[in-house]
Design a protein around this motif. Structure first.
Motif, PDB file in Angstrom:
ATOM      1  N   VAL A   1     -10.287 -25.425  43.979  1.00 53.50           N
ATOM      2  CA  VAL A   1      -9.450 -26.683  44.094  1.00 53.50           C
ATOM      3  C   VAL A   1     -10.050 -27.265  42.710  1.00 53.50           C
ATOM      4  O   VAL A   1      -9.443 -28.082  41.951  1.00 53.50           O
TER       5      VAL A   1
ATOM      6  N   ARG B   1      -0.677 -24.627  42.024  1.00 51.19           N
ATOM      7  CA  ARG B   1      -1.042 -25.289  43.291  1.00 51.19           C
ATOM      8  C   ARG B   1       0.192 -25.759  44.043  1.00 51.19           C
ATOM      9  O   ARG B   1       0.391 -25.899  45.327  1.00 51.19           O
TER      10      ARG B   1
ATOM     11  N   ARG C   1      -5.375 -27.905  49.198  1.00 53.20           N
ATOM     12  CA  ARG C   1      -6.170 -27.659  48.092  1.00 53.20           C
ATOM     13  C   ARG C   1      -5.920 -28.835  47.314  1.00 53.20           C
ATOM     14  O   ARG C   1      -4.969 -28.633  46.135  1.00 53.20           O
TER      15      ARG C   1
END
Length: 337
Positions: free
Chosen positions: A37, A47, A265
């Motif tokens: 992340v 993401r 994340r």
């Protein structure tokens, strides 16, 4: 309790699982490990795509379904003609019935590949859905479409059926998954004939049949003479929403939320957020796996879009869910928001 395949996330392209090519891509898709992340090269778009797919959660019902099908496969393997035993997965909408079928099929196909390494002219699993207002010819055409069989306009139902059955026997098909069987309106003549067609396929193809549908046990599918025959060959496993009354039920729910929480994340995510709001999330979703997945995935994407990079109770409260979940949750949400 862990996501299917461990903490990894299924990296799936957009595909149609009711075709042979699409099904093979689904089975072949590797488990992709989520990125770091804090890695600046893992950009917002990647993401967003990660959270839109997210994890496949494994529930106790999925484990029961998997065990039952393994036993049926072994039982039917020695059956020489006659009525083979099958399974019906039944439950309300958005409880994960289709996901359970697909993951079951993937597991069976992977096991078959281990037993037959390097052999690609096999089709251990077939997955189709019942078309709305289906006729017998429409239903068998779905089987043919999965197989990629060219259908001449002049071909009748019997010809298509013979071609499908012969090919599935040649390909060693072990498991036939049929979704949305509740769409067969067996109180009508056409619906009854479609049900008969499905029964006939079960007699022609030496495979285990698994059906899935919404509240099948209360549908017309199991009524009358035809329904009695089906009930005599198939057992029903309920795939209900997850309850939250007992300590054991709460532990199952917390485990699922913990899996999802660890898979997030978001750069400002506070570990343990989802389990901390377990009671509220259950009230919002009614324990429906599909609604739970929708809530958490959309909340994660919203957190990316607004730059907050974290899920909060306020953010969850702003996510609108499917009507079934909202209607069930409305009476119980007072005092929780």
């Amino acid at each position: 309790m862990t996501p299917a395949g461990g903490p990894a996330v299924r990296e799936l392209a957009s595909q149609e699982l009711t075709t042979w090519d699409g099904w093979q891509r689904f089975v072949d898709a590797p488990d992709a490990q989520p990125g770091d992340v804090l890695d600046e090269e893992w950009d917002l778009e990647e993401r967003e795509r990660y959270h839109s797919r997210f994890v496949v959660l494994r529930t106790p019902a999925m484990d029961r379904i998997s065990l039952s099908v393994r036993r049926l496969l072994a039982l039917n393997r020695g059956q020489q003609g006659g009525a083979r035993r099958g399974l019906i997965i039944s439950g309300p909408s958005t409880t994960g019935k289709t996901t359970a079928m697909q993951q079951l099929g993937r597991t069976v196909e992977m096991a078959d590949r281990l037993r037959h390494p390097g052999v690609r002219d096999r089709l251990p699993v077939l997955f189709v859905t019942v078309p709305p207002s289906s006729t017998p010819k429409m239903l068998i055409s779905e089987f043919a479409r999965f197989l990629g069989l060219p259908l001449a306009e002049r071909m009748n139902q019997v010809q298509i059926t013979n071609a499908v059955c012969e090919l599935l026997c040649d390909l060693g098909t072990q498991l036939v998954l049929v979704d949305d069987v509740h769409l067969m309106e067996t109180r009508s003549r056409v619906g009854a004939e479609t049900s008969d067609q499905l029964k006939y396929l079960g007699e022609r193809i030496p495979a285990t049949f698994v059906y899935s549908g919404v509240n099948v046990e209360t549908s017309p599918l199991l009524t009358g003479v035809r329904g009695a025959q089906l009930a005599g060959r198939f057992k029903i496993l309920r795939n209900p929403p997850l309850a939250y009354a007992t300590a054991e039920e709460q532990a199952v729910w917390h485990d699922l939320l913990d899996d999802m929480d660890r898979a997030l994340r978001l750069r400002r995510h506070v570990a343990g957020t989802l389990p901390r709001h377990a009671a509220y999330i259950h009230a919002r979703t009614g324990g429906r796996i599909g609604s739970l997945s929708h809530l958490v995935r959309e909340a994660a994407i919203a957190a990316l879009y607004d730059g907050g990079e974290r899920i909060t109770k306020k953010l969850l409260a702003g996510i609108e869910l499917d009507t079934a979940a909202e209607q069930q949750a409305r009476p119980r949400r007072r005092g929780l928001v």
